[in-house]
Scaffold this active site. Structure first.
Site, mmCIF file in Angstrom:
data_model
loop_
_atom_site.group_PDB
_atom_site.id
_atom_site.type_symbol
_atom_site.label_atom_id
_atom_site.label_comp_id
_atom_site.label_asym_id
_atom_site.label_seq_id
_atom_site.Cartn_x
_atom_site.Cartn_y
_atom_site.Cartn_z
ATOM 1 N N ASP A 154 28.396 61.881 33.046
ATOM 2 C CA ASP A 154 27.860 60.781 33.841
ATOM 3 C C ASP A 154 27.229 59.733 32.938
ATOM 4 O OD1 ASP A 154 26.610 59.480 36.231
ATOM 5 O OD2 ASP A 154 24.814 60.166 35.186
ATOM 6 N N ASP A 177 32.507 50.632 40.328
ATOM 7 C CA ASP A 177 32.743 50.851 41.751
ATOM 8 C C ASP A 177 31.728 50.055 42.557
ATOM 9 O OD1 ASP A 177 32.950 51.884 44.381
ATOM 10 O OD2 ASP A 177 33.664 53.799 43.604
ATOM 11 N N THR A 261 41.755 44.403 31.972
ATOM 12 C CA THR A 261 41.751 45.795 32.417
ATOM 13 C C THR A 261 42.670 45.886 33.633
ATOM 14 O OG1 THR A 261 39.994 45.573 34.051
ATOM 15 C CG2 THR A 261 39.315 45.984 31.780
ATOM 16 N N PHE A 263 41.999 46.888 36.495
ATOM 17 C CA PHE A 263 41.317 46.473 37.715
ATOM 18 C C PHE A 263 41.075 44.970 37.728
ATOM 19 C CE2 PHE A 263 40.362 50.844 36.705
ATOM 20 C CZ PHE A 263 40.941 51.439 37.806
#
EC number: 2.1.1.33
Length: 282
Positions: A154, A177, A261, A263
């Site tokens: 994480d 996100d 990228t 995204f």
């Protein structure tokens, strides 16, 4: 876990926390085990998960073989039983150089593409999703990239437990996100506590670079640009977008993003506006 809608980045790095130096406690949920979250006690907001099921991706036989052959040299995993296990970056990379941490590297496509453009920098890709890391391990091995290392864990916990204060030249968070539902906003990686933690790991003059194509998330970040007193917000100067130096000299290391990228490319094709944010550590 830090992630991007319906993609491998949904399994990223935003497992996250509350805040600070109280003893770390392991948290479990449902039938699966989820990452330990440090409990912070400084009154700031930290990204956190209540219950969340991580996508279990499998590796191909070739990916598994490449992982086994290369991960011991290229990768580390957050040991959730140890409160602090600071990395000796010089030893790990075999040299002394500025280190940039990318939180939520996903499949590592842009990480691998950018690294050859900044061979004088050490790049550490942090990702929770093993199949994404496996793709990056494959690219690094196949292309002979020497300046990338990886951590499975994480993002917040890795920063807290594995990097010494004021040890980093930069931190990148590209297309995290957006967690669009209001009840999930607490899971967003960009929070007052995360900014504080990042600032503590940056050396003076270090750079935090965030990019998003999600309009509502951009509004969220806009409200936090001046939330951390150790960080000076400098926006996205036009001269940087054109590749020029704004006089600070040290900014180029994080803003020369010549490659999209996955995204970002998706966002452009959907005609989303991409917003970039830069801060320097005072």
């Amino acid at each position: 876990m830090t992630s991007s809608n319906n993609s491998p980045q949904d399994d990223h790095q935003q497992a996250l926390s509350e805040e600070n130096s109280a003893p770390a406690t392991e948290v479990t949920g449902g039938t699966g085990r989820r990452p330990l979250q440090t409990v912070f006690n400084d009154g700031r907001d930290y990204p956190r998960l209540s219950s969340f099921a991580f996508r279990r991706g499998t590796l191909t036989d070739n990916q598994e073989a490449t992982w086994e052959a290369n991960w011991p040299r290229l990768g580390k995993e957050l040991d959730e039983q140890v409160n602090e296990q600071y990395i000796d970056l010089d030893e790990w990379f075999g040299r002394h150089a500025d280190t940039i941490v990318e939180i939520g590297s996903g499949t590592g496509t842009s990480t691998a593409a950018m690294a050859p453009l900044e061979t004088d920098k050490n790049i550490v890709a942090v990702e929770l999703y093993r199949p994404g890391l496996a793709k990056l391990v494959g690219a690094v091995s196949r292309e002979g990239i020497e300046n990338i290392r990886m951590i499975k864990g994480d993002g917040v916990e890795v920063l807290q437990r594995m990097f010494r204060p004021e040890s980093l030249a930069g931190v990148r968070i590209f297309f995290p996100d957006p967690w669009p539902k209001a009840r999930h906003h607490k899971r967003r990686i960009v929070q007052t506590g995360t900014l504080h933690l990042i600032a503590s790991r940056l050396r003076p003059g270090g750079i935090l670079h965030i990019a998003t194509d999600h309009a509502e998330y951009a509004e969220w970040i806009d409200e936090l640009v001046n939330a951390e007193p150790q960080l000076e917000y400098i926006g996205w100067p036009e001269e940087l977008a054109s590749g020029a130096d704004d006089g600070r000299g040290h900014l180029g290391q994080l803003v020369d993003r010549q490659l999209l990228t996955k995204f970002e490319d998706k966002g452009l094709r959907k005609e989303h506006t991409i917003k970039e944010y830069l801060w320097t550590k005072k």
